[in-house]
Design a protein around this motif. Structure first.
Motif, short mmCIF file in Angstrom:
data_model
loop_
_atom_site.label_atom_id
_atom_site.label_comp_id
_atom_site.label_asym_id
_atom_site.label_seq_id
_atom_site.Cartn_x
_atom_site.Cartn_y
_atom_site.Cartn_z
N GLU A 154 0.83 -1.21 0.00
CA GLU A 154 0.00 0.00 0.00
C GLU A 154 0.86 1.25 0.00
O GLU A 154 0.54 2.24 -0.65
CB GLU A 154 -0.92 0.01 1.23
N ARG A 155 1.97 1.20 0.75
CA ARG A 155 2.84 2.39 0.84
C ARG A 155 3.80 2.50 -0.33
O ARG A 155 3.98 3.56 -0.90
CB ARG A 155 3.64 2.33 2.15
N ALA A 156 4.42 1.37 -0.68
CA ALA A 156 5.54 1.43 -1.62
C ALA A 156 5.20 0.98 -3.03
O ALA A 156 5.99 1.16 -3.95
CB ALA A 156 6.70 0.60 -1.08
N HIS A 157 4.03 0.35 -3.20
CA HIS A 157 3.73 -0.18 -4.53
C HIS A 157 2.24 -0.01 -4.83
O HIS A 157 1.53 -0.97 -5.12
CB HIS A 157 4.14 -1.66 -4.62
N ASP A 158 1.79 1.24 -4.74
CA ASP A 158 0.38 1.51 -5.06
C ASP A 158 0.18 1.58 -6.57
O ASP A 158 1.13 1.38 -7.35
CB ASP A 158 -0.08 2.80 -4.37
N GLU A 159 -1.06 1.88 -6.98
CA GLU A 159 -1.36 1.86 -8.41
C GLU A 159 -0.50 2.86 -9.18
O GLU A 159 -0.04 2.58 -10.31
CB GLU A 159 -2.85 2.13 -8.65
N ALA A 160 -0.26 4.03 -8.58
CA ALA A 160 0.57 5.03 -9.27
C ALA A 160 1.97 4.49 -9.52
O ALA A 160 2.57 4.74 -10.58
CB ALA A 160 0.63 6.30 -8.43
N THR A 161 2.48 3.73 -8.57
CA THR A 161 3.80 3.12 -8.74
C THR A 161 3.78 2.09 -9.86
O THR A 161 4.69 2.05 -10.70
CB THR A 161 4.24 2.45 -7.42
N VAL A 162 2.74 1.28 -9.89
CA VAL A 162 2.62 0.28 -10.96
C VAL A 162 2.66 0.99 -12.31
O VAL A 162 3.39 0.58 -13.22
CB VAL A 162 1.31 -0.53 -10.83
N ARG A 163 1.90 2.08 -12.41
CA ARG A 163 1.83 2.78 -13.71
C ARG A 163 3.17 3.42 -14.06
O ARG A 163 3.59 3.42 -15.22
CB ARG A 163 0.72 3.83 -13.67
N ARG A 164 3.85 3.99 -13.05
CA ARG A 164 5.15 4.61 -13.31
C ARG A 164 6.15 3.52 -13.77
O ARG A 164 6.87 3.71 -14.74
CB ARG A 164 5.66 5.28 -12.04
N LEU A 165 6.13 2.39 -13.10
CA LEU A 165 7.09 1.35 -13.44
C LEU A 165 6.81 0.72 -14.80
O LEU A 165 7.73 0.43 -15.55
CB LEU A 165 7.11 0.28 -12.34
N MET A 166 5.53 0.55 -15.11
CA MET A 166 5.26 -0.11 -16.39
C MET A 166 5.59 0.81 -17.57
O MET A 166 5.82 0.33 -18.67
CB MET A 166 3.82 -0.62 -16.45
N ASP A 167 5.69 2.13 -17.30
CA ASP A 167 6.11 3.06 -18.35
C ASP A 167 7.62 3.28 -18.35
O ASP A 167 8.14 3.98 -19.22
CB ASP A 167 5.40 4.41 -18.15
N SER A 168 8.31 2.72 -17.35
CA SER A 168 9.76 2.97 -17.27
C SER A 168 10.50 1.99 -18.19
O SER A 168 9.94 1.01 -18.66
CB SER A 168 10.24 2.80 -15.83
N ASP A 169 11.78 2.29 -18.42
CA ASP A 169 12.56 1.44 -19.30
C ASP A 169 12.69 0.02 -18.75
O ASP A 169 12.48 -0.95 -19.47
CB ASP A 169 13.97 2.03 -19.47
N ASP A 170 13.01 -0.08 -17.47
CA ASP A 170 13.25 -1.39 -16.90
C ASP A 170 11.95 -2.13 -16.57
O ASP A 170 11.90 -3.35 -16.61
CB ASP A 170 14.06 -1.25 -15.60
N GLY A 171 10.91 -1.39 -16.19
CA GLY A 171 9.65 -2.02 -15.86
C GLY A 171 9.55 -2.47 -14.41
O GLY A 171 8.54 -3.02 -14.00
N TRP A 172 10.60 -2.26 -13.63
CA TRP A 172 10.56 -2.64 -12.21
C TRP A 172 11.54 -1.78 -11.45
O TRP A 172 12.33 -1.03 -12.04
CB TRP A 172 10.85 -4.12 -12.03
N ASP A 173 11.54 -1.90 -10.14
CA ASP A 173 12.32 -1.02 -9.28
C ASP A 173 13.27 -1.88 -8.45
O ASP A 173 12.86 -2.61 -7.54
CB ASP A 173 11.36 -0.24 -8.36
#
Lengths: 390, 407
Positions: free
Chosen positions: A29-48
């Motif tokens: 809930e704190r570190a991997h909310d929906e906004a994080t999912v969306r940011r990561l899926m648009d990033s080059d690596d796709g994960w953090d």
């Protein structure tokens, strides 16, 4: 029902497991909310990578079922399944399937050795990640290692669809050698290794093509040892993938029911209409069945006295694939137009659900295994019912 | 689902299970089920607190978790005994929890329970009426006070075992001026009196498993009322919740139950195997197995003694699965499935009749999604009680019952 250990019986939930679940839920809930999912899926690596290291180091959630002497938490697969549910519910991006699902159990079941032990410790800690280069779109079988051939330590072949390969620091390659299957570790940066990321329908778990052209690997296991390691990996990954599907289906049920209570049409909450309510009820029934099947698979892999572990995993994968996909499709339907938008999260779950259903073998493929194990082997003790003869 | 048990609960439950097991073994050792009468065996179980282990002591129980009853049943059946549930299903499964919770006089409750456990007094359930099926709270049979008795008039339907029953669980309207749920009262009525007339109700299989019951100035003692006057609906809910648990709650080993018929038929007819039928059976088997696992999990995690809405899940799934398995069997059999031996009316219950045929059971399974609550009502219960979705707007809740349209 067999007593397993410490007075526990199948389906018992310990206080530690409840704490694990709530810790992971809070973390997501704190570190991997929906906004994080969306940011990561648009990033080059796709994960953090940093978040992954926290999952490993801080939460110890990447190797819960790995013995302590190998760098894990020394728990059972049921613990890891609970983690898979929660991480699935949050659509955690990153190499969960490749590393936690497949590589870690393959290494645990492979013969001990310096290379294996060091890699396992790093994967548990989250400092390195891995992918299994094999046919992971079918249950374990003769074709699992057929894409790559091994001659000594030299590996050649192409596997068209490998989840998490682009993220991997290490490729664990299933190959076929002159004496049967071979399990080898390959550095993706080594000469003759190509990892080409492909556009993936599920943007939260990316696929890549892996090409090995005379690449050199370190062989961890051959023959029966390699076969045993791969079989164990597919068993564990199947149980964990089923648990992930349960997490997804439960989350979709929760969000859909919440929406049905607040969305008003014709002057009342849509959840008061039986057409909507009954679909929600069917989602609930599916989630309950899927959870039972997934937990039973995890328990049976952890303790094979409970059941034929391969059959238990096949049951779980067959049922959980159907249930999670159905839940995702129903979630979109019950949300109406908003459920079809990019803005709403339903499509993210739908894409994960359809990908999960295909991974490690479709529901149909697992029903085939069930039919072979159950229907094709019926003994004389199975009596025919009395039939009217007119 | 109920909250899962904690480790501590589990450990104490394990020692309780050992004590129950020991007590049950002692009973079957002293009263060998293969030689003594059923009444003696079940009576001994009742006296040892093993008839309903979750009942209070002195009422056939030991105040334990209801899940431990399975330990007793397993030992009794393994020793060759019948299931108490099978002998007196309505009384054992539904009557007992209702009289224990709502009986107003402990001696009366004990006097009902022992012969109920032994099967000497069969019970039936007088809820449904021709005008009140799913909407059972709209029922129209009346009970009017007369001294320390009530006088009952009306018609009940779908009454299993009424023709052999000693006692009936009756819900009747005692105040038509109240909204429907508030004007009902619950009684235990003597079925063997002149005012009670039982007629067989023939069903599509040809049999008459059920009855119509006509109540013409039948009498019931006020001492045999369960709960308060006007509070009958609350009592009826207890009975209904236990009905769903009883219908859906029986689990055997993998591959047992209705799916076993499909497996047996599959093995017996290799000439009719096709890949399509094989996949269909594999899918049914998988659903039956996950249903079985879900029941096992629910039993393991149930801490509360009362059945909750999960009974509705198992009733819903079990009923629909039964129908699909029998449909599969008919398709597998092919033309031979169109034969039927005998439509002559009998009193056999299809599922309890060792001579019944697949075709009879296929036809009988149509009732599974209707009896004990239709699948539509089950889905409403799951939606409203488990998921807390809002109810349908209603036109009958706050009006006096007598003003609500019926028909």
């Amino acid at each position: 029902m067999a007593e397993v250990e410490n007075g526990l019986q199948e389906f018992d939930v310990t206080e530690e497991q409840r704490e694990l679940r709530s810790a992971l839920r809070r973390f997501c809930e704190r570190a991997h909310d929906e906004a994080t999912v969306r940011r990561l899926m648009d990033s080059d690596d796709g994960w953090d990578r940093a978040l992954w290291a926290r999952l490993g180091g801080e939460l110890g959630a990447l190797a819960l079922a790995v013995p302590e002497e190998l760098g894990g938490a020394g728990g059972t697969l049921v613990d890891q399944a609970i983690a898979a549910e929660e991480l699935g519910a949050a659509l955690v991006t990153g190499p969960l399937l490749g590393t936690v699902g497949l590589a870690v159990p393959a290494l645990v079941a492979a013969p001990a050795g310096q290379e294996r032990d060091a890699l396992l410790a790093d994967l548990a800690e989250g400092t390195r990640v891995a992918a299994l280069v094999a046919d992971v779109f079918a249950p374990h079988g003769p074709a699992t290692a057929a894409g790559v051939t091994a001659e000594g330590t030299t590996l050649s072949g192409t596997v068209a669809l490998v989840p998490d390969a682009a993220a991997a620091d290490v490729l664990l390659v299933a190959a076929t050698g002159p004496d049967g299957p071979v399990l080898a570790v390959v550095d993706p940066a080594a000469a003759g290794v190509g990892v080409q990321e492909r556009g993936s329908l599920d943007p939260t778990r990316r696929l890549a093509r892996v090409t090995l052209d005379g690449a050199t690997g370190t062989v961890l296991a051959t023959g029966a040892d390699a076969d045993h390691a791969l079989a164990h990996a597919f068993r564990v990954a199947g149980a964990l993938l089923a648990a992930e599907q349960v997490g997804i289906a439960q989350r979709l049920l929760d969000t859909t029911v919440a929406y049905a209570k607040e969305r008003l049409q014709f002057g009342r909450p849509i959840g008061s209409f039986q057409a909507v309510k009954h679909r929600c009820a069917d989602m609930l029934v599916g989630v309950e069945q899927a959870r039972s099947a997934a937990l039973h698979a995890a328990w049976s892999v952890a303790d094979p006295r409970l059941d034929d572990a391969d059959l238990a995993v096949a049951i779980a994968q067959a049922r959980c694939s159907e249930v999670a996909y159905r839940a995702a499709a129903d979630a979109i339907q019950l949300h109406g137009g908003i459920g079809f938008t990019w803005e709403h999260a339903a499509h993210l779950y739908y894409k994960r659900a359809i990908a999960d259903a295909e991974l490690l073998g479709s529901a149909e493929a697992h029903r085939e295994r069930i039919a072979a194990a159950v229907l094709d082997t019926l003994g004389a003790d199975v009596a025919a019912p009395q039939v009217a003869t007119g | 689902m109920s909250p899962p048990a904690t480790t501590t609960d589990t450990l104490s439950a394990t020692s309780e299970a050992a004590r129950v097991e020991e007590a049950a073994r002692a009973v079957v050792a002293a009263h060998d089920p293969r030689t003594v009468s059923r009444e003696e065996l079940f009576g001994a179980l009742y006296d040892a607190g093993l008839a309903w282990v979750h009942h209070p002591e002195g009422l056939g129980g030991r105040g334990l978790s209801r899940g431990l009853q399975a330990v007793v049943d397993e030992i009794v059946t393994a020793a060759g005994g019948a299931r108490m549930f099978a002998v007196n299903p309505i009384g054992y499964g539904m009557g007992a929890p209702t009289v224990v919770e709502y009986g107003r006089d402990r001696e009366q409750v004990a006097a009902w329970l022992r012969p109920m456990a032994t099967g000497e007094e069969i019970w039936c359930q007088l809820f449904s009426e021709p005008g009140a099926g799913s909407d059972v709270a709209g029922l129209a049979s009346t009970a009017v006070p007369d001294g320390d008795e009530w006088v009952v008039n009306g018609q009940k339907v779908w009454t299993t075992l009424a023709h052999v029953a000693r006692w009936g669980m009756l819900v009747a309207r005692t105040d038509p001026d109240q909204p429907k749920h508030r004007g009902l009262t619950y009684f235990v009525i003597d079925m063997q009196q002149p005012g009670v007339e039982v007629r067989p109700l023939r069903q599509m299989t040809g049999q008459a498993e059920f009855n119509e019951v006509y109540l013409n100035d039948a009498r019931v003692l006020d001492a045999h009322r369960l709960g308060e006057v006007g509070a009958g609906w609350k009592v009826a809910i207890t009975t209904l919740m236990n009905e769903r648990t009883a219908i859906g709650g029986v689990t055997g080993p993998r591959g047992s139950g209705v799916i076993a018929e499909a497996l047996g038929l599959w093995r017996a007819h290799p000439e009719r195997h096709t890949p399509v039928l094989r996949d269909r059976l594999a899918a049914l088997w998988t659903r039956a197995e996950t249903h079985r696992l879900t029941l096992a999990r629910a039993r393991r995690t149930a801490t509360a003694g009362q059945p909750g809405p999960e009974g509705s899940v198992s009733k819903l799934v079990g009923a629909e699965l039964n129908q699909e398995v029998y449909e599969f069997c008919m398709d597998l059999l092919g033309p031979e499935a169109l034969l039927y031996d005998d439509y002559t009316m009998s009193r056999e219950r299809v599922h309890a009749d060792p001579g019944s045929t697949l075709q009879q059971r296929f036809l009988r399974s149509r009732a599974n999604t209707i009896e004990g609550g239709t699948s539509e009502v089950m889905r409403n219960i799951l939606g409203e009680r488990v998921l807390s979705l809002p109810g349908e707007p209603r036109s009958d809740s706050d009006r006096p019952w007598k003003e609500v349209p019926r028909g």
